[in-house]
Design a protein around this motif. Structure first.
Motif, PDB file in Angstrom:
ATOM      1  N   TYR A 180     -14.924 114.718  76.187  1.00  0.00           N
ATOM      2  CA  TYR A 180     -14.388 113.719  77.278  1.00  0.00           C
ATOM      3  C   TYR A 180     -13.795 114.645  78.492  1.00  0.00           C
ATOM      4  CZ  TYR A 180      -9.467 112.207  77.895  1.00  0.00           C
ATOM      5  OH  TYR A 180      -8.209 111.766  78.228  1.00  0.00           O
ATOM      6  N   ALA A 181     -13.554 116.341  78.089  1.00  0.00           N
ATOM      7  CA  ALA A 181     -14.029 116.894  79.477  1.00  0.00           C
ATOM      8  C   ALA A 181     -14.793 117.373  80.174  1.00  0.00           C
ATOM      9  CB  ALA A 181     -13.279 118.756  78.498  1.00  0.00           C
TER      10      ALA A 181
ATOM     11  N   GLU B  62      -8.100 107.637  78.625  1.00  0.00           N
ATOM     12  CA  GLU B  62      -6.803 106.563  77.788  1.00  0.00           C
ATOM     13  C   GLU B  62      -7.289 105.462  77.794  1.00  0.00           C
ATOM     14  OE1 GLU B  62      -6.642 108.183  74.430  1.00  0.00           O
ATOM     15  OE2 GLU B  62      -7.688 109.824  75.375  1.00  0.00           O
ATOM     16  N   MET B  63      -6.872 105.362  79.326  1.00  0.00           N
ATOM     17  CA  MET B  63      -6.621 103.740  79.666  1.00  0.00           C
ATOM     18  C   MET B  63      -7.320 103.226  79.749  1.00  0.00           C
ATOM     19  SD  MET B  63      -4.446 101.425  80.144  1.00  0.00           S
ATOM     20  CE  MET B  63      -3.212 102.348  80.640  1.00  0.00           C
TER      21      MET B  63
ATOM     22  N   ARG C  77     -10.250 103.601  77.263  1.00  0.00           N
ATOM     23  CA  ARG C  77     -10.322 103.641  75.918  1.00  0.00           C
ATOM     24  C   ARG C  77      -9.692 102.442  75.632  1.00  0.00           C
ATOM     25  NH1 ARG C  77      -9.131 108.140  72.463  1.00  0.00           N
ATOM     26  NH2 ARG C  77      -8.330 106.667  71.273  1.00  0.00           N
ATOM     27  N   TYR C  78      -8.113 102.515  75.689  1.00  0.00           N
ATOM     28  CA  TYR C  78      -7.080 101.369  75.494  1.00  0.00           C
ATOM     29  C   TYR C  78      -7.479 100.240  75.873  1.00  0.00           C
ATOM     30  CZ  TYR C  78      -3.123  97.889  74.708  1.00  0.00           C
ATOM     31  OH  TYR C  78      -2.074  97.944  74.447  1.00  0.00           O
ATOM     32  N   GLU C  79      -8.619 100.365  76.917  1.00  0.00           N
ATOM     33  CA  GLU C  79      -8.669  99.041  77.390  1.00  0.00           C
ATOM     34  C   GLU C  79     -10.466  98.188  76.491  1.00  0.00           C
ATOM     35  OE1 GLU C  79      -9.329  99.298  81.171  1.00  0.00           O
ATOM     36  OE2 GLU C  79      -6.541  99.102  81.413  1.00  0.00           O
ATOM     37  N   GLY C  80     -10.922  98.765  75.862  1.00  0.00           N
ATOM     38  CA  GLY C  80     -11.600  98.981  74.993  1.00  0.00           C
ATOM     39  C   GLY C  80     -13.113  99.242  76.734  1.00  0.00           C
ATOM     40  N   LEU C  81     -13.025  99.631  77.431  1.00  0.00           N
ATOM     41  CA  LEU C  81     -13.998  99.757  78.459  1.00  0.00           C
ATOM     42  C   LEU C  81     -15.096 101.015  77.984  1.00  0.00           C
ATOM     43  CD1 LEU C  81     -12.421  99.260  81.725  1.00  0.00           C
ATOM     44  CD2 LEU C  81     -13.990  97.429  80.113  1.00  0.00           C
ATOM     45  N   ILE C  82     -14.213 102.404  77.064  1.00  0.00           N
ATOM     46  CA  ILE C  82     -14.795 103.216  76.600  1.00  0.00           C
ATOM     47  C   ILE C  82     -15.363 102.932  75.241  1.00  0.00           C
ATOM     48  CG2 ILE C  82     -15.333 104.134  78.800  1.00  0.00           C
ATOM     49  CD1 ILE C  82     -13.305 106.378  78.569  1.00  0.00           C
ATOM     50  N   GLU C  83     -16.098 104.051  74.942  1.00  0.00           N
ATOM     51  CA  GLU C  83     -15.033 104.207  73.223  1.00  0.00           C
ATOM     52  C   GLU C  83     -15.532 105.663  73.080  1.00  0.00           C
ATOM     53  OE1 GLU C  83     -16.604 101.789  70.270  1.00  0.00           O
ATOM     54  OE2 GLU C  83     -19.546 102.152  71.428  1.00  0.00           O
ATOM     55  N   ALA C  84     -14.764 106.241  72.181  1.00  0.00           N
ATOM     56  CA  ALA C  84     -15.000 107.540  71.616  1.00  0.00           C
ATOM     57  C   ALA C  84     -16.284 107.217  70.259  1.00  0.00           C
ATOM     58  CB  ALA C  84     -13.659 108.707  70.639  1.00  0.00           C
ATOM     59  N   LEU C  85     -17.124 108.535  70.038  1.00  0.00           N
ATOM     60  CA  LEU C  85     -18.316 108.007  69.444  1.00  0.00           C
ATOM     61  C   LEU C  85     -18.262 109.061  68.215  1.00  0.00           C
ATOM     62  CD1 LEU C  85     -21.445 107.635  72.217  1.00  0.00           C
ATOM     63  CD2 LEU C  85     -19.573 105.899  70.676  1.00  0.00           C
ATOM     64  N   ASP C  86     -16.987 109.946  67.881  1.00  0.00           N
ATOM     65  CA  ASP C  86     -16.738 111.193  67.064  1.00  0.00           C
ATOM     66  C   ASP C  86     -15.460 111.461  67.756  1.00  0.00           C
ATOM     67  OD1 ASP C  86     -17.062 112.837  69.154  1.00  0.00           O
ATOM     68  OD2 ASP C  86     -17.988 113.527  68.134  1.00  0.00           O
TER      69      ASP C  86
END
Length: 181
Positions: free
Chosen positions: A29-30, A56-57, A59-68
């Motif tokens: 992220y950083a 975060e936006m 991520r919320y929109e489903g364009l990127i995701e946290a893999l861990d």
């Protein structure tokens, strides 16, 4: 997008984030935030229009995701989703506006060139051809302005000569790129 199918500032940031993750693979992220901030600041300088889009936006929109992890709180590893790859493709194919003084146009062209190699060869040629056309129109606009003010006193005619030389060099560069792709 604007009505002419060109990118708004927030969409340019989306393209920067998605392209960075698609090109370089998953990143913390950083590291993504720092990389995007550095690129945008060096191309257009600090801009309130460009600072509004958060990871975060996306991520919320489903364009990127946290893999861990979950996100900013734990410096999660981020990657693009299938929807993010589709959005990247859409943003890469957006029109480029005629040059403007606000820096957004320069940012969009820089992003296209940064990530152009991620498109198939036909799409690359199409995008470069669009950039060639845009620079031809810019050169015609500058030539018309120079003809109108050729006899003016002051420094405008010399400045227009400079701008025309820069536009001709850019047009030659894009034509050369088109021939190589």
């Amino acid at each position: 997008m604007y009505r002419d199918n060109s990118l708004m500032p927030k969409e340019a940031v989306r393209l920067a984030v998605l392209g960075t993750l698609i090109q370089g693979g998953a990143m913390r992220y950083a590291d993504v935030a720092g990389s995007i901030r550095h690129f945008l600041d060096r191309i257009v300088g600090p801009s309130l229009d460009l600072m509004g889009t958060s990871l975060e936006m996306l991520r919320y929109e489903g364009l990127i995701e946290a893999l861990d992890g979950t996100g900013m709180e734990d410096n999660a590893l981020l990657g693009p989703t299938v929807a993010g790859r589709t959005e990247f493709d859409t943003l890469m194919r957006a029109n480029v506006r005629t040059p403007s003084a606000d820096g957004l146009n320069k940012l969009v062209i820089s992003l296209k060139l940064r990530f152009l190699h991620l498109l198939d060869a036909e799409s690359q040629r199409e995008q470069i051809d669009n950039l060639v056309s845009m620079h031809e129109m810019e050169l015609a606009r500058l030539g018309d302005l120079k003809r109108r003010h050729a006899g003016d006193d002051g420094y405008l005619p010399a400045f227009l000569d400079h701008d025309i030389a820069v536009a001709e060099a850019r047009l030659a560069w894009f034509n050369d790129l088109l021939a190589r792709v």
